[in-house]
Design an enzyme around this catalytic site. Structure first.
Site, PDB file in Angstrom:
ATOM      1  N   ASP A   1       0.845  -1.179   0.000  1.00 61.72           N
ATOM      2  CA  ASP A   1       0.000   0.000   0.000  1.00 61.72           C
ATOM      3  C   ASP A   1       0.895   1.248   0.000  1.00 61.72           C
ATOM      4  O   ASP A   1       1.868   1.308   0.761  1.00 61.72           O
ATOM      5  CB  ASP A   1      -0.867  -0.028   1.265  1.00 61.72           C
ATOM      6  CG  ASP A   1      -1.896   1.079   1.286  1.00 61.72           C
ATOM      7  OD1 ASP A   1      -2.780   1.077   0.417  1.00 61.72           O
ATOM      8  OD2 ASP A   1      -1.811   1.955   2.181  1.00 61.72           O
TER       9      ASP A   1
ATOM     10  N   GLU B   1       1.564   0.296  -4.894  1.00 65.25           N
ATOM     11  CA  GLU B   1       1.075   1.549  -5.451  1.00 65.25           C
ATOM     12  C   GLU B   1       2.283   2.470  -5.573  1.00 65.25           C
ATOM     13  O   GLU B   1       2.874   2.847  -4.558  1.00 65.25           O
ATOM     14  CB  GLU B   1       0.050   2.185  -4.514  1.00 65.25           C
ATOM     15  CG  GLU B   1      -1.243   1.406  -4.402  1.00 65.25           C
ATOM     16  CD  GLU B   1      -2.221   2.095  -3.454  1.00 65.25           C
ATOM     17  OE1 GLU B   1      -3.310   2.469  -3.901  1.00 65.25           O
ATOM     18  OE2 GLU B   1      -1.896   2.259  -2.265  1.00 65.25           O
TER      19      GLU B   1
END
Ligand code: CA
Length: 637
Positions: A320, A349
């Protein structure tokens, strides 16, 4: 059993003073005679204590023991206490003067993760756990990733036995669905112990995605059948992994090391104030940002992923906001996992959600992917070229007829690498190719963030009809699954999932987030299309070359009208049995004709339907593709 106990005892005897950097976060080591507690905490802390409890919550401590700093480092020391007697089944907390905490690396906890638990790990092993094997993944290009939230996936399934639990993924209907669809990797949304669901009130409706970590190294209690029993959540998590592995499905964990719910109450802060954070910075957009560049935070992340791999047989990790972590840490994680198993897949990400305290050139952002070999990032170029920009749900992309999206689509189709036919000056977000290999790019059109595909199409294409919606949905996924990147889909898209237009459903009720399984019957052709599309990819190595040079050699774009993208995979790409495969994606509302090399062709996909054995056989130097649909052909000898 004996061997393990002896090993534990030796660890205790060998515990010599060491630099804190050598501390491997073994905060609790049990033997029947003595349990040793260790904690990395400030060298100057006073009155550091460990308390022993009978239960996971409530009650007075059975024992309070003062810890000693055994190895003072510059900032931190390893504090140690040995508690005699058999503590099996007891709970514990540390206290460095900032509130009780189970430490930063508890491996078992009581309800709501407030206290660490002393358990016999062997009790967490399901039957035949020793025979569990990781699915064989030769290349990440072979993966088909399915991102799911435990509760979304199972809570509204009519025949579910364990709604919203880890165990739902052991149920035959769940495994059958995943196998039929053909995905071979399940990416589970945060499944470590998080704070936003109260585990003492699980009979009440509660929902959260779980991006609010409490204990990073313990499965979430809300997904277990008994959050009070510290063994239960570990065992059920392993049962889930085991069931998926038996079906040949890899398990990818969403890891959220970049922030905690808040600073004040976090285990990091209670253990070692301000150490684990870039204090005052909010690169996560969630109020705080951890400091991966600090030696013990880096080590924490490395030890954590190793632990999930070793203990729970996790096959991959999705980071994340990887753009909050420094490059050096991400590469150190890659190296540590390579030493265990080079096939463990890592992606993240490639952005942050705010300004980080470190300069961009040090961060794990998309533009720095070339410096992070064998780590992948999501392509927002492909995603937004298809559906429209992330910052305005009412704007459309190529799917809704927006102009000048084709080059960004092409960039996604080649897997984010440099390709002689992709003009980077026309690509939406990146002016340089950022993937060195196509396996460094995640191809997708939707994920848990933002609107799901159906909702986005409805919000951005005025007057869209149901038929048009289905056509565009299938067309979008055709671009994703014929991309040379690693394909990724949000769970439920194969059921035409809607979240009723909710853009950020992180705490929306089940009525918004749940998959509606009735849609399998309502839209059988949608499911069949997804299934066939995935099968096409899995049966044909041409779509998953996994190597940049091979993509440049075998993937050739064909001249095509505006609002279309056409390419061929030629010369038995990747050893494919088909010599040439042609894919034409037509986003326009008119039929479009593309010129082909004159040959005899068999179509396998036309007008929103597949037949992998062939639909139309023809000899021609062109193909006409119906509006808002894809045509896929192969040539015939
Ligand atoms: Ca929890």
């Amino acid at each position: 059993m004996k061997k393990l106990l002896l090993a534990g005892l030796l660890t205790v005897l060998a515990a010599k003073p060491a630099m804190s950097q050598d501390f491997d976060f073994d905060e609790m080591t049990y033997t029947p005679e003595v349990t040793t507690f260790k904690l990395f905490a400030p060298a100057k802390a006073k009155g550091v204590k460990v308390r022993i409890y009978k239960d996971g919550q409530g009650g007075k401590p059975l024992k309070t023991v003062t810890m000693k700093a055994s190895s003072p480092g510059q900032e931190g020391a390893v504090w140690t206490a040995a508690v005699k007697g058999d503590l099996m089944g007891r709970f514990y907390t540390f206290d460095t003067g900032h509130g009780e905490t189970p430490g930063v690396f508890a491996k078992a906890v009581g309800v709501n993760g407030r206290r660490g638990a002393i358990i016999n790990t062997m009790n967490t092993w399901p039957e035949d756990w020793c025979c569990d094997q990781h699915p064989v993944v030769k290349s990440p290009a072979d993966l088909v990733v399915y991102e799911l939230h435990h509760r979304d996936f199972s809570v509204a399934r009519p025949d579910v036995k364990y709604p919203g639990k880890f165990l739902a993924l052991t149920e035959p209907w769940a495994i059958d669905h995943l196998k039929q669809l053909g995905v071979n990797a399940v990416h589970i949304l945060p499944s470590y112990d998080y704070g936003s669901v109260d585990e003492t009130r699980l009979n009440e409706p509660q929902y959260n995605w779980g991006y609010d970590p409490v204990n990073y190294n313990v499965p979430e209690g809300g997904y277990s059948t008994d959050p009070y029993d510290p063994v239960c959540r570990l065992r059920e998590f392993k049962q889930m992994v085991q069931a998926l592995h038996k079906a040949g499905i890899a398990v990818i964990l969403d890891v959220v090391y970049n922030h905690t719910y808040d600073i004040e109450h976090s285990n990091f802060q209670r253990t070692f104030p301000n150490y684990y954070y870039r204090v005052g910075s909010n690169g996560s957009g969630c109020g705080n940002e951890t400091a991966s560049e600090k030696p013990m935070m880096r080590k924490f992340m490395i030890e954590s992923v190793k632990y999930w791999y070793n203990e729970f047989r996790i096959d991959g990790f999705r980071f994340d906001l990887m753009g909050c972590h420094d490059i050096e840490t991400m590469n150190a994680i890659r190296k540590a996992l390579d030493e265990l198993d080079p096939s463990v897949f890592i992606y993240g990400e490639g952005w942050s959600a705010g300004q980080c305290a470190l300069p961009a050139e040090r961060l794990g952002v998309k533009a720095n992917i070339p410096q992070m070999p064998r780590i992948a990032a999501f392509s927002d170029e492909l995603r937004d070229a298809l559906r429209g920009p992330f910052d305005d749900d009412t704007k459309t992309g190529w799917l809704g007829g927006a102009p000048d999206c084709e080059e960004s689509l092409k960039f996604g189709i080649v897997g984010g690498i440099s390709h002689p036919q992709v003009d980077m000056t026309k690509v939406n977000y990146s002016k340089q190719p950022w993937a060195t290999e196509p396996t460094q790019m995640m191809a997708y059109v939707s994920c848990h963030d933002d609107m799901c595909l159906v909702d986005r199409l409805q919000a951005s294409v005025p007057g869209i009809t149901k038929e048009e919606l289905i056509r565009l949905d299938l067309l979008a996924q055709t671009a994703v699954f014929t991309s040379q990147g690693v394909p990724f889909m949000l769970s439920g898209e194969e059921l035409l999932r809607t979240k009723q237009g909710v853009h950020n459903s992180f705490e929306s009720p089940d009525s918004i987030n749940r998959l509606d399984w009735q849609n399998l019957k309502r839209f059988p052709n949608v499911f069949k299309y997804y299934k066939d599309l995935i099968r096409l990819r899995r049966d044909h190595p041409a779509f998953r070359l996994g190597n940049a040079q091979a993509v440049r050699e075998h993937l050739e774009f064909l001249p095509s009208p505006p609002c279309t993208v056409a390419f061929r995979l030629k010369n038995h790409a990747g050893g494919d049995k088909w010599n040439t495969i042609v894919v034409v994606l037509n986003g326009s509302r008119q039929p479009q004709t593309v010129t082909l090399p004159e040959a005899s062709y068999e179509s396998i996909c036309e007008q929103g339907a597949f037949n992998l054995n062939g639909i139309n056989h023809f000899t021609s130097n062109s193909v006409t593709v119906q509006p808002q649909s894809a045509t896929i052909l192969h040539d015939c000898p």
